[in-house]
Design a protein around this motif. Structure first.
Motif, mmCIF file in Angstrom:
data_model
loop_
_atom_site.group_PDB
_atom_site.id
_atom_site.type_symbol
_atom_site.label_atom_id
_atom_site.label_comp_id
_atom_site.label_asym_id
_atom_site.label_seq_id
_atom_site.Cartn_x
_atom_site.Cartn_y
_atom_site.Cartn_z
ATOM 1 N N ALA A 161 42.082 45.420 40.750
ATOM 2 C CA ALA A 161 42.930 46.334 39.982
ATOM 3 C C ALA A 161 44.357 45.796 39.890
ATOM 4 C CB ALA A 161 42.920 47.717 40.631
ATOM 5 N N VAL A 162 44.843 45.199 40.987
ATOM 6 C CA VAL A 162 46.183 44.615 40.976
ATOM 7 C C VAL A 162 46.258 43.503 39.931
ATOM 8 C CG1 VAL A 162 47.850 43.266 42.311
ATOM 9 C CG2 VAL A 162 46.671 45.195 43.377
ATOM 10 N N PHE A 163 45.233 42.645 39.897
ATOM 11 C CA PHE A 163 45.198 41.549 38.932
ATOM 12 C C PHE A 163 45.263 42.077 37.505
ATOM 13 C CE2 PHE A 163 42.447 38.843 36.207
ATOM 14 C CZ PHE A 163 43.248 37.717 36.168
ATOM 15 N N GLN A 164 44.484 43.099 37.210
ATOM 16 C CA GLN A 164 44.480 43.646 35.856
ATOM 17 C C GLN A 164 45.800 44.296 35.487
ATOM 18 O OE1 GLN A 164 42.298 43.086 33.559
ATOM 19 N NE2 GLN A 164 40.937 41.960 34.938
ATOM 20 N N VAL A 208 48.005 36.505 32.707
ATOM 21 C CA VAL A 208 47.408 35.698 33.769
ATOM 22 C C VAL A 208 45.920 35.533 33.487
ATOM 23 C CG1 VAL A 208 47.000 35.431 36.239
ATOM 24 C CG2 VAL A 208 49.063 36.595 35.445
ATOM 25 N N ALA A 209 45.448 34.281 33.585
ATOM 26 C CA ALA A 209 44.024 33.987 33.449
ATOM 27 C C ALA A 209 43.573 33.164 34.647
ATOM 28 C CB ALA A 209 43.745 33.217 32.158
ATOM 29 N N LEU A 210 42.333 33.338 35.032
ATOM 30 C CA LEU A 210 41.727 32.536 36.095
ATOM 31 C C LEU A 210 40.734 31.585 35.435
ATOM 32 C CD1 LEU A 210 41.034 35.257 38.813
ATOM 33 C CD2 LEU A 210 43.080 33.858 38.478
ATOM 34 N N LEU A 211 40.877 30.281 35.740
ATOM 35 C CA LEU A 211 40.032 29.252 35.146
ATOM 36 C C LEU A 211 39.242 28.525 36.220
ATOM 37 C CD1 LEU A 211 42.730 27.667 32.805
ATOM 38 C CD2 LEU A 211 40.906 29.215 32.075
ATOM 39 N N THR A 212 38.034 28.136 35.900
ATOM 40 C CA THR A 212 37.272 27.278 36.802
ATOM 41 C C THR A 212 37.793 25.844 36.678
ATOM 42 O OG1 THR A 212 35.595 26.603 35.201
ATOM 43 C CG2 THR A 212 35.259 28.729 36.318
ATOM 44 N N PRO A 213 37.447 24.950 37.623
ATOM 45 C CA PRO A 213 37.858 23.545 37.480
ATOM 46 C C PRO A 213 37.323 22.888 36.215
ATOM 47 C CG PRO A 213 37.207 23.993 39.742
ATOM 48 C CD PRO A 213 36.829 25.208 38.934
ATOM 49 N N GLU A 214 36.309 23.483 35.586
ATOM 50 C CA GLU A 214 35.803 22.966 34.313
ATOM 51 C C GLU A 214 36.567 23.549 33.130
ATOM 52 O OE1 GLU A 214 33.427 22.409 37.532
ATOM 53 O OE2 GLU A 214 33.695 24.417 36.692
ATOM 54 N N LEU A 215 37.630 24.320 33.428
ATOM 55 C CA LEU A 215 38.504 24.934 32.421
ATOM 56 C C LEU A 215 37.769 25.972 31.579
ATOM 57 C CD1 LEU A 215 40.602 21.835 31.302
ATOM 58 C CD2 LEU A 215 40.859 23.308 33.301
ATOM 59 N N VAL A 216 36.929 26.750 32.257
ATOM 60 C CA VAL A 216 36.236 27.884 31.655
ATOM 61 C C VAL A 216 36.889 29.162 32.173
ATOM 62 C CG1 VAL A 216 34.043 29.154 31.569
ATOM 63 C CG2 VAL A 216 34.060 26.654 31.397
ATOM 64 N N TYR A 217 37.105 30.120 31.296
ATOM 65 C CA TYR A 217 37.713 31.384 31.705
ATOM 66 C C TYR A 217 36.787 32.130 32.666
ATOM 67 C CZ TYR A 217 41.411 31.131 28.173
ATOM 68 O OH TYR A 217 42.516 30.769 27.445
ATOM 69 N N ALA A 218 37.298 32.394 33.884
ATOM 70 C CA ALA A 218 36.551 33.203 34.848
ATOM 71 C C ALA A 218 36.960 34.669 34.755
ATOM 72 C CB ALA A 218 36.776 32.689 36.268
ATOM 73 N N ASP A 219 38.232 34.920 34.465
ATOM 74 C CA ASP A 219 38.722 36.289 34.312
ATOM 75 C C ASP A 219 40.096 36.229 33.657
ATOM 76 O OD1 ASP A 219 38.816 39.017 34.408
ATOM 77 O OD2 ASP A 219 38.855 39.195 36.589
ATOM 78 N N VAL A 220 40.498 37.313 33.013
ATOM 79 C CA VAL A 220 41.831 37.442 32.424
ATOM 80 C C VAL A 220 42.300 38.870 32.648
ATOM 81 C CG1 VAL A 220 41.526 35.669 30.646
ATOM 82 C CG2 VAL A 220 40.811 38.010 30.178
ATOM 83 N N ASN A 221 43.621 39.060 32.731
ATOM 84 C CA ASN A 221 44.108 40.422 32.907
ATOM 85 C C ASN A 221 44.359 41.074 31.546
ATOM 86 O OD1 ASN A 221 46.486 39.200 32.114
ATOM 87 N ND2 ASN A 221 47.728 40.078 33.759
ATOM 88 N N GLU A 222 44.664 42.367 31.592
ATOM 89 C CA GLU A 222 44.803 43.133 30.353
ATOM 90 C C GLU A 222 45.946 42.617 29.483
ATOM 91 O OE1 GLU A 222 42.756 45.322 29.240
ATOM 92 O OE2 GLU A 222 41.483 45.203 31.018
ATOM 93 N N GLU A 223 47.051 42.193 30.110
ATOM 94 C CA GLU A 223 48.182 41.696 29.338
ATOM 95 C C GLU A 223 47.827 40.407 28.604
ATOM 96 O OE1 GLU A 223 52.254 41.851 27.964
ATOM 97 O OE2 GLU A 223 50.721 43.279 28.634
ATOM 98 N N PHE A 224 46.992 39.571 29.217
ATOM 99 C CA PHE A 224 46.560 38.337 28.561
ATOM 100 C C PHE A 224 45.761 38.676 27.304
ATOM 101 C CE2 PHE A 224 44.341 34.460 27.708
ATOM 102 C CZ PHE A 224 45.121 33.443 28.236
ATOM 103 N N LEU A 225 44.850 39.657 27.417
ATOM 104 C CA LEU A 225 44.056 40.062 26.256
ATOM 105 C C LEU A 225 44.948 40.592 25.139
ATOM 106 C CD1 LEU A 225 41.118 41.895 28.073
ATOM 107 C CD2 LEU A 225 41.063 39.615 27.052
ATOM 108 N N ARG A 226 45.927 41.402 25.532
ATOM 109 C CA ARG A 226 46.796 42.019 24.533
ATOM 110 C C ARG A 226 47.625 40.980 23.803
ATOM 111 N NH1 ARG A 226 51.834 44.073 23.693
ATOM 112 N NH2 ARG A 226 52.657 43.267 25.664
#
Length: 408
Positions: free
Chosen positions: A10-13, A19-37
């Protein structure tokens, strides 16, 4: 009073910035609401997809380099385990509502690593500040002084990007020259009697992190050879030149010295007169097949590994001393011996093979011992390739590596 549990998801969102979280293969693992907006994308359009498939460069702009710069930054973080703050980037984004239309956008990215239990990067934190409005102030703000300042900011940012490009090109040219010099100074060794040996030099990934390491094999009177590996402090063309001086000096002195310790004593005295040679590490060994004895001395260098025919690994660490030039006064260096049997394998290497940031050196030595045991019985040439494959980072090493393997 019991501490309240924190819902980190919840804090991350709820984080106020993109803010986005990427795997070492540069694939999106997660993004927060502000990133989507701010990106104008849905979670389904991002999570599980390759970063540059979602956000490629503007195909209508031949000067677009946002994706290349971002990918270089992310790869640096993966390779070094260090945070990377990028210069202001123009990185246009395709309109979500009007496919084929590209919106001029400006970003200030920061990329940071999250390390896993093995010390390697497990997740990349990609944080971005949207600064398009600052750069492209229009209309209501008029032609006031703030707009002039913003224009100056944009101009300076573009100049900085151009300067960075020129520096990268200059570093790349230096790397090419240094590698050519390194190749000339570290040729494939000639025959060492009837004994089998393999050598490798693996340059670092970065443009400047190259050319401090060397190896040497010399024939000695009787059925003996001298084997050495060294590592000059520093990188680049100057380190390659210092390396060449020290390697040549040690190659000469090892032919007349009474043993490895005396050879390193003489080399240490010589290093005091060579700018940039201070704190060089080196290990010198003498292999005597008549007596089946290895004599060795180590000046601040990782210990050689002796792989026995029964699969055990012995690290030759009984004659360790500070690097060259580390002492103000001359002191005799230690020397030790160990017996070997026919079929044993001696491995000398530089620290690029075993050392990793934020990791104890014993972990790297254990990793080397495990790899040697798994490849027991392998001939020197394929063993050298196997060790580099097993022990060096898959994304590219940040330090160069020298490796010598001798079948005893």
């Amino acid at each position: 009073m019991a501490e309240a549990e924190i819902d980190y998801a919840a804090v991350f969102q709820a984080l106020p910035g993109m803010v986005a979280l990427l795997t070492p293969e540069l694939v999106y693992a997660d993004v927060n609401e502000e990133f989507l907006r701010m990106a104008g994308r849905t979670r389904e359009q991002l999570v599980g997809r390759y970063l540059f498939d979602v956000f490629p460069d503007n195909p209508g702009d031949p000067t677009a380099n946002g994706s290349r710069n971002l990918q270089a930054s992310l790869q640096r973080v993966i390779a070094t385990g260090e945070r990377d703050t990028m210069a202001l980037q123009r990185y246009d984004v395709e309109s979500a509502e009007r496919p084929g239309e590209w919106e001029e956008r400006y970003w200030s990215p920061v990329n940071a690593p999250v390390l896993g239990p093995d010390g390697r990067v497990a997740v990349l934190v990609h944080r971005v500040e949207e600064v398009t409005e600052l750069i492209k102030a229009r209309g209501a703000r008029g032609s006031s002084r703030p707009q002039v300042l913003e224009a100056e900011l944009y101009t300076r940012a573009r100049e900085l990007q151009a300067l960075n490009e020129r520096l990268r090109e200059a570093h790349a040219r230096e790397r090419e020259v240094a590698l050519a010099l390194q190749d000339a100074m570290l040729p494939a060794p000639g025959p060492v009697g009837h004994h089998r040996a393999a050598v490798r030099y693996q340059p670092a990934m970065g443009t400047l992190n190259v050319c401090g390491d060397w190896y040497d094999l010399v024939d000695l009177p009787g059925d003996r050879i001298g084997v050495a590996v060294g590592d000059v402090v520093g990188h680049g063309l100057h380190a390659a030149c210092v390396m060449g001086l020290l390697r040549s000096a040690l190659s000469a002195v090892s032919r007349v010295a009474e043993g490895p310790a005396q050879a390193l004593e003489v080399l240490g005295l010589y290093a005091r007169s060579v700018e940039g040679a201070e704190n060089t590490t080196v290990v010198e060994t003498c292999i005597d097949w008549d007596t089946h004895i290895i004599t060795y001395s180590c000046a601040g260098h990782p210990p050689p590994a002796l792989l026995r025919t029964d699969g055990t690994v012995e690290f030759l660490d009984q004659a360790t001393d500070p690097p060259l030039g580390a002492r103000p006064d001359h002191v005799a260096r230690p020397q030790a011996t160990t017996p070997f049997t026919e079929g044993d394998t001696l491995v000398l290497y530089s620290d690029g093979l075993i050392e990793r940031r934020r990791e104890d050196i014993d972990t790297g030595l254990a990793r080397l011992a495990d790899a040697l045991t798994r490849h027991l019985g392998t001939d020197p040439e394929p063993l050298a390739d196997a060790l580099l494959l097993d022990l060096l980072p898959a994304v590219g090493a940040t330090d160069d590596t020298a490796l010598v393997i001798v079948r005893l």
